[in-house]
Design a protein around this motif. Structure first.
Motif, PDB file in Angstrom:
ATOM      1  N   SER A   1       0.862  -1.184   0.000  1.00  0.00           N
ATOM      2  CA  SER A   1       0.000   0.000   0.000  1.00  0.00           C
ATOM      3  C   SER A   1       0.894   1.229   0.000  1.00  0.00           C
ATOM      4  O   SER A   1       2.057   1.166   0.413  1.00  0.00           O
ATOM      5  N   ASP A   2       0.349   2.348  -0.458  1.00  0.00           N
ATOM      6  CA  ASP A   2       1.163   3.546  -0.701  1.00  0.00           C
ATOM      7  C   ASP A   2       0.249   4.767  -0.668  1.00  0.00           C
ATOM      8  O   ASP A   2      -0.724   4.823  -1.421  1.00  0.00           O
ATOM      9  N   SER A   3       0.536   5.716   0.229  1.00  0.00           N
ATOM     10  CA  SER A   3      -0.216   6.977   0.218  1.00  0.00           C
ATOM     11  C   SER A   3       0.582   8.051   0.930  1.00  0.00           C
ATOM     12  O   SER A   3       1.514   7.754   1.685  1.00  0.00           O
TER      13      SER A   3
ATOM     14  N   GLY B   1       2.135   8.478 -10.958  1.00  0.00           N
ATOM     15  CA  GLY B   1       1.611   7.376 -10.153  1.00  0.00           C
ATOM     16  C   GLY B   1       1.941   6.042 -10.805  1.00  0.00           C
ATOM     17  O   GLY B   1       2.614   5.978 -11.834  1.00  0.00           O
ATOM     18  N   HIS B   2       1.405   4.985 -10.194  1.00  0.00           N
ATOM     19  CA  HIS B   2       1.807   3.638 -10.620  1.00  0.00           C
ATOM     20  C   HIS B   2       0.824   2.612 -10.094  1.00  0.00           C
ATOM     21  O   HIS B   2       0.219   2.812  -9.031  1.00  0.00           O
ATOM     22  N   GLY B   3       0.730   1.506 -10.815  1.00  0.00           N
ATOM     23  CA  GLY B   3       0.020   0.358 -10.271  1.00  0.00           C
ATOM     24  C   GLY B   3       0.699  -0.062  -8.979  1.00  0.00           C
ATOM     25  O   GLY B   3       1.889   0.199  -8.781  1.00  0.00           O
TER      26      GLY B   3
ATOM     27  N   PHE C   1      -4.186   1.413  -8.504  1.00  0.00           N
ATOM     28  CA  PHE C   1      -3.050   2.302  -8.772  1.00  0.00           C
ATOM     29  C   PHE C   1      -3.115   3.527  -7.872  1.00  0.00           C
ATOM     30  O   PHE C   1      -4.108   3.734  -7.159  1.00  0.00           O
ATOM     31  N   THR C   2      -2.051   4.316  -7.914  1.00  0.00           N
ATOM     32  CA  THR C   2      -1.999   5.513  -7.072  1.00  0.00           C
ATOM     33  C   THR C   2      -2.366   6.750  -7.894  1.00  0.00           C
ATOM     34  O   THR C   2      -2.137   6.817  -9.089  1.00  0.00           O
ATOM     35  N   ILE C   3      -2.950   7.711  -7.188  1.00  0.00           N
ATOM     36  CA  ILE C   3      -3.196   9.045  -7.756  1.00  0.00           C
ATOM     37  C   ILE C   3      -2.376   9.997  -6.906  1.00  0.00           C
ATOM     38  O   ILE C   3      -2.652  10.155  -5.706  1.00  0.00           O
ATOM     39  N   GLU C   4      -1.330  10.571  -7.487  1.00  0.00           N
ATOM     40  CA  GLU C   4      -0.360  11.314  -6.691  1.00  0.00           C
ATOM     41  C   GLU C   4       0.326  12.438  -7.479  1.00  0.00           C
ATOM     42  O   GLU C   4       1.548  12.469  -7.590  1.00  0.00           O
ATOM     43  N   PRO C   5      -0.481  13.375  -8.001  1.00  0.00           N
ATOM     44  CA  PRO C   5       0.137  14.464  -8.759  1.00  0.00           C
ATOM     45  C   PRO C   5       1.012  15.355  -7.880  1.00  0.00           C
ATOM     46  O   PRO C   5       0.641  15.673  -6.747  1.00  0.00           O
TER      47      PRO C   5
ATOM     48  N   TRP D   1      -0.412  15.110  -2.673  1.00  0.00           N
ATOM     49  CA  TRP D   1      -1.220  14.179  -1.872  1.00  0.00           C
ATOM     50  C   TRP D   1      -1.351  12.910  -2.691  1.00  0.00           C
ATOM     51  O   TRP D   1      -1.461  12.962  -3.915  1.00  0.00           O
ATOM     52  N   GLU D   2      -1.365  11.775  -2.014  1.00  0.00           N
ATOM     53  CA  GLU D   2      -1.422  10.494  -2.734  1.00  0.00           C
ATOM     54  C   GLU D   2      -2.440   9.551  -2.108  1.00  0.00           C
ATOM     55  O   GLU D   2      -2.443   9.358  -0.893  1.00  0.00           O
ATOM     56  N   VAL D   3      -3.278   8.985  -2.960  1.00  0.00           N
ATOM     57  CA  VAL D   3      -4.158   7.888  -2.546  1.00  0.00           C
ATOM     58  C   VAL D   3      -3.888   6.680  -3.430  1.00  0.00           C
ATOM     59  O   VAL D   3      -3.397   6.814  -4.556  1.00  0.00           O
TER      60      VAL D   3
HETATM   61 CO    CO Z   1       3.395   6.097  -5.039  1.00  0.00          CO
END
Ligand code: CO
Ligand code: MF3
Length: 295
Positions: A151-153, A214-216, A245-249, A279-281
């Motif tokens: 997981s990644d945020s 971002g990335h899977g 995947f992540t949303i992290e602009p 910010w990343e989700v």
């Molecule tokens: Co990430």
């Protein structure tokens, strides 16, 4: 004829997704649909990127730890704290939960979390020499491995009296992530989502980092697809249910240009020295939109 990434199975065979159900009751219609896009030359995810119900459960358990770690940082972070102390907290809380901080030893990264202050865009390395001071903004980017699932945020924190324009940057960066979430829908293209994110930043007079996206995520730290937030409408991979995947602009107050720290080989800075916020989700594409797994 090109080989399909979704070759046909017999109707009564067990589904490839690992659900244990018969193909005809599981992903058969899904495969027909995805093949129709593939046939039109649209980039579709490989099967490995479609998570099984068990994988999704595993990623959610990992994300619970990641969320708890960031919640704890949110409670504890204060002026005078060093980023090294944040790193210690993340390491202790993650390992106490029976998990591993994904950044630690990842391609040689020396710490358990990324801490990026002010004009640092991302991949800041925690250090006893970096003391948080009044007016700073910081991104704390946590990633967890639990029972093999990733997981990644990340979140932004503002210390004390942050000037108004910088507060606006932090707010708009969050809105950019929210625009990404709102545009993450099955059977739409990633490029449309990224374009909407970019447009929101541009509308506010900001720029978006082009080289890092971002990335899977889930079975590995970084999986396909790579997710750009400066993309063209009608481009990029098709989003389909089961993708994670992540949303992290990364949103810059000034120009989008960045450079890497020559000494540590990790930290990314804005070239113009102006602040950057992110910010990343981590999201799961569902039948009608997306579900936030980690925040
Ligand atoms: Co990430
Ligand atoms: N969380 C970062 C990302 O979004 C991880 C960077 S790799 C690290 O991909 F080693 F710096 F942690």
């Amino acid at each position: 004829m090109l080989k399909s990434a979704y070759p046909k199975l017999d109707r009564n065979e067990p589904c490839w997704c690992g659900s244990g159900r018969k193909y005809k009751q599981c992903h058969m219609n899904f495969d027909d649909k995805i093949r129709s896009y593939e046939m039109r030359g649209i980039e579709v995810p490989r099967r490995r990127l479609i998570k099984s119900p068990a994988d999704i459960e595993g990623i959610k358990r990992s994300a619970e730890i990641n969320i708890a770690v960031l919640d704890a940082v949110a409670k504890e972070i204060h002026i005078g704290m060093t980023t090294e102390e944040i790193d210690r907290m993340v390491y202790e809380l993650t390992t106490d939960a029976g998990a591993i901080p994904a950044p630690l030893d990842y391609e040689g990264f020396p710490k358990s979390v990324c801490t990026s202050v002010n004009s640092e865009v991302c991949h800041g390395i925690p250090s006893p020499d970096v003391v948080l001071k009044d007016g700073d903004i910081i991104n704390v980017d946590a990633s967890t491995i639990y029972k093999g699932y990733f997981s990644d945020s990340s979140r932004m924190f503002m210390l004390g009296n942050v000037d108004e324009e910088t507060q606006r940057l932090v707010r708009v960066a969050k809105e950019c992530m929210e625009v990404g979430i709102a545009n993450t829908k099955p059977w739409k293209r990633l490029g449309d989502m990224g374009h909407a994110v970019h447009q929101h930043a541009l509308d506010n007079g900001y720029s978006v980092v082009r080289q890092i996206g971002g990335h899977g995520c889930g079975l590995e730290f970084h999986e396909d697809p790579w997710v750009s937030y400066v993309s063209m409408p009608g481009s990029g991979m098709l989003m389909v249910p089961g993708m994670v995947f992540t949303i992290e602009p990364m949103v810059n107050m000034g120009r989008d240009a960045i450079y890497e720290d020559a000494d540590n080989g990790w930290t990314i800075y804005t070239e113009d020295g102006k602040p950057s916020a992110q910010w990343e989700v981590e999201v799961l594409v569902t039948e009608d939109g997306c579900e936030i797994l980690s925040y």
